[in-house]
Design a protein around this motif. Structure first.
Motif, PDB file in Angstrom:
ATOM      1  N   TYR A   1       9.230  11.138   1.848  1.00 59.20           N
ATOM      2  CA  TYR A   1       9.649  10.241   0.777  1.00 59.20           C
ATOM      3  C   TYR A   1       8.907  10.574  -0.518  1.00 59.20           C
ATOM      4  O   TYR A   1       7.818  11.139  -0.502  1.00 59.20           O
ATOM      5  N   LYS A   2       9.524  10.169  -1.644  1.00 57.52           N
ATOM      6  CA  LYS A   2       8.840  10.294  -2.925  1.00 57.52           C
ATOM      7  C   LYS A   2       9.261   9.158  -3.847  1.00 57.52           C
ATOM      8  O   LYS A   2      10.331   8.559  -3.683  1.00 57.52           O
TER       9      LYS A   2
ATOM     10  N   GLU B   1       0.822  -1.210   0.000  1.00 61.59           N
ATOM     11  CA  GLU B   1       0.000   0.000   0.000  1.00 61.59           C
ATOM     12  C   GLU B   1       0.859   1.264   0.000  1.00 61.59           C
ATOM     13  O   GLU B   1       0.530   2.253  -0.664  1.00 61.59           O
ATOM     14  N   ILE B   2       1.964   1.242   0.742  1.00 66.83           N
ATOM     15  CA  ILE B   2       2.879   2.386   0.717  1.00 66.83           C
ATOM     16  C   ILE B   2       3.446   2.579  -0.686  1.00 66.83           C
ATOM     17  O   ILE B   2       3.469   3.696  -1.223  1.00 66.83           O
ATOM     18  N   LEU B   3       3.904   1.491  -1.290  1.00 64.27           N
ATOM     19  CA  LEU B   3       4.461   1.576  -2.640  1.00 64.27           C
ATOM     20  C   LEU B   3       3.406   2.062  -3.626  1.00 64.27           C
ATOM     21  O   LEU B   3       3.694   2.881  -4.506  1.00 64.27           O
ATOM     22  N   TRP B   4       2.172   1.594  -3.464  1.00 63.49           N
ATOM     23  CA  TRP B   4       1.087   1.997  -4.360  1.00 63.49           C
ATOM     24  C   TRP B   4       0.807   3.497  -4.240  1.00 63.49           C
ATOM     25  O   TRP B   4       0.654   4.194  -5.242  1.00 63.49           O
ATOM     26  N   VAL B   5       0.741   4.002  -2.999  1.00 66.07           N
ATOM     27  CA  VAL B   5       0.488   5.431  -2.793  1.00 66.07           C
ATOM     28  C   VAL B   5       1.599   6.265  -3.425  1.00 66.07           C
ATOM     29  O   VAL B   5       1.343   7.247  -4.134  1.00 66.07           O
ATOM     30  N   LEU B   6       2.845   5.886  -3.185  1.00 66.71           N
ATOM     31  CA  LEU B   6       3.972   6.643  -3.737  1.00 66.71           C
ATOM     32  C   LEU B   6       4.007   6.559  -5.262  1.00 66.71           C
ATOM     33  O   LEU B   6       4.162   7.572  -5.951  1.00 66.71           O
TER      34      LEU B   6
ATOM     35  N   TRP C   1      13.604   3.528 -11.496  1.00 69.35           N
ATOM     36  CA  TRP C   1      12.849   4.271 -10.485  1.00 69.35           C
ATOM     37  C   TRP C   1      13.397   3.937  -9.107  1.00 69.35           C
ATOM     38  O   TRP C   1      14.125   2.968  -8.934  1.00 69.35           O
ATOM     39  N   ASP C   2      13.014   4.754  -8.142  1.00 77.55           N
ATOM     40  CA  ASP C   2      13.526   4.544  -6.790  1.00 77.55           C
ATOM     41  C   ASP C   2      12.603   5.247  -5.795  1.00 77.55           C
ATOM     42  O   ASP C   2      11.830   6.137  -6.160  1.00 77.55           O
ATOM     43  N   ILE C   3      12.687   4.834  -4.540  1.00 80.46           N
ATOM     44  CA  ILE C   3      12.011   5.535  -3.447  1.00 80.46           C
ATOM     45  C   ILE C   3      13.056   6.413  -2.782  1.00 80.46           C
ATOM     46  O   ILE C   3      13.995   5.915  -2.160  1.00 80.46           O
TER      47      ILE C   3
END
Length: 231
Positions: free
Chosen positions: A224-225, A161-166, A214-216
């Motif tokens: 974070y972005k 979910e965190i990855l999806w939001v970002l 890509w990256d976080i």
């Protein structure tokens, strides 16, 4: 009308009595279990909307129960831990728990956590048809599946979910509070360390090379972005 079952697993009769009373007032049908084996049996039998799961239980502890359930179900799990047991909380989140509550707690806090988790579940269902693509990345929220370069990556619900939001907002900077609100809900009582812990574990699991597309990114002092790199 479908019965809305909530499963409450704890070997303390006093806690069970209090929580079943409050759950009933909220319009849910409480099912109780007193040990880990009974919890798994009743989970399979009643298919609850949510599981409140104490860590310290006879026969099978909460960690074992959580791992077994996560092999076949994404039903929300809120773990109940003893005061000051940070290791329990981190382990619970790492194996797939959606939230944790620390003893002693107020029944009102528990119900607020339940509402927040179930609202997040409703949001996920509404977004269920969406699949996000970025170079080398596919996120299917309805199936809770993440593919990197075509390979499935084993992540917990919250990590996905965190990855999806970002990834839904490339280039946008999210503060820790933004992510807490988006993923855990506005009534979440945790702190920013929860986000940092999940981001750290997410990065470790996806293990991207520096040259990946890509990256976080960490924005120091902010959050974070999700950054898509351009050749």
């Amino acid at each position: 009308m479908l019965t809305k079952y909530l499963l409450i697993a704890d070997d303390n009769e006093g806690i069970l009595d209090i929580l079943t009373t409050y759950v009933t007032k909220e319009g849910y049908s409480p099912i109780v279990a007193h040990d880990g084996e009974e919890t798994i049996k009743k989970f399979i039998e009643y298919k609850p909307l949510l599981l409140l799961l104490d860590v310290m239980m006879p026969k099978k502890d909460g960690f074992v129960v959580c791992r077994e359930i996560r092999q076949s179900s994404n039903v929300p799990i809120i773990m109940i831990t003893a005061k000051g047991e940070d290791g329990d909380r981190i382990m619970g989140l790492d194996i797939g728990a959606d939230d944790y509550i620390v003893k002693p707690f107020s029944p009102g806090e528990v119900m607020a956590r339940i509402r927040a988790v179930l609202r997040r579940l409703e949001f996920s269902d509404e977004q269920g048809g969406e699949v996000i693509y970025h170079p080398g990345l596919k996120i299917n929220l309805s199936d809770y599946e993440v593919l990197i370069e075509g390979q499935a990556i084993s992540l917990t619900k919250k990590e996905i979910e965190i990855l999806w939001v970002l990834a839904s907002n490339p280039g946008k900077v999210f503060s820790r509070d933004n992510l807490l609100n988006s993923v855990w809900g506005y009534e979440y009582f945790g702190d920013a360390r929860t986000v940092d812990t999940h981001i750290k574990r997410l990065r470790s699991k996806i293990n991207l090379p520096e040259t990946f597309s890509w990256d976080i990114k960490t924005i120091w002092g902010v959050g974070y972005k999700f950054e898509v790199k351009h050749a």
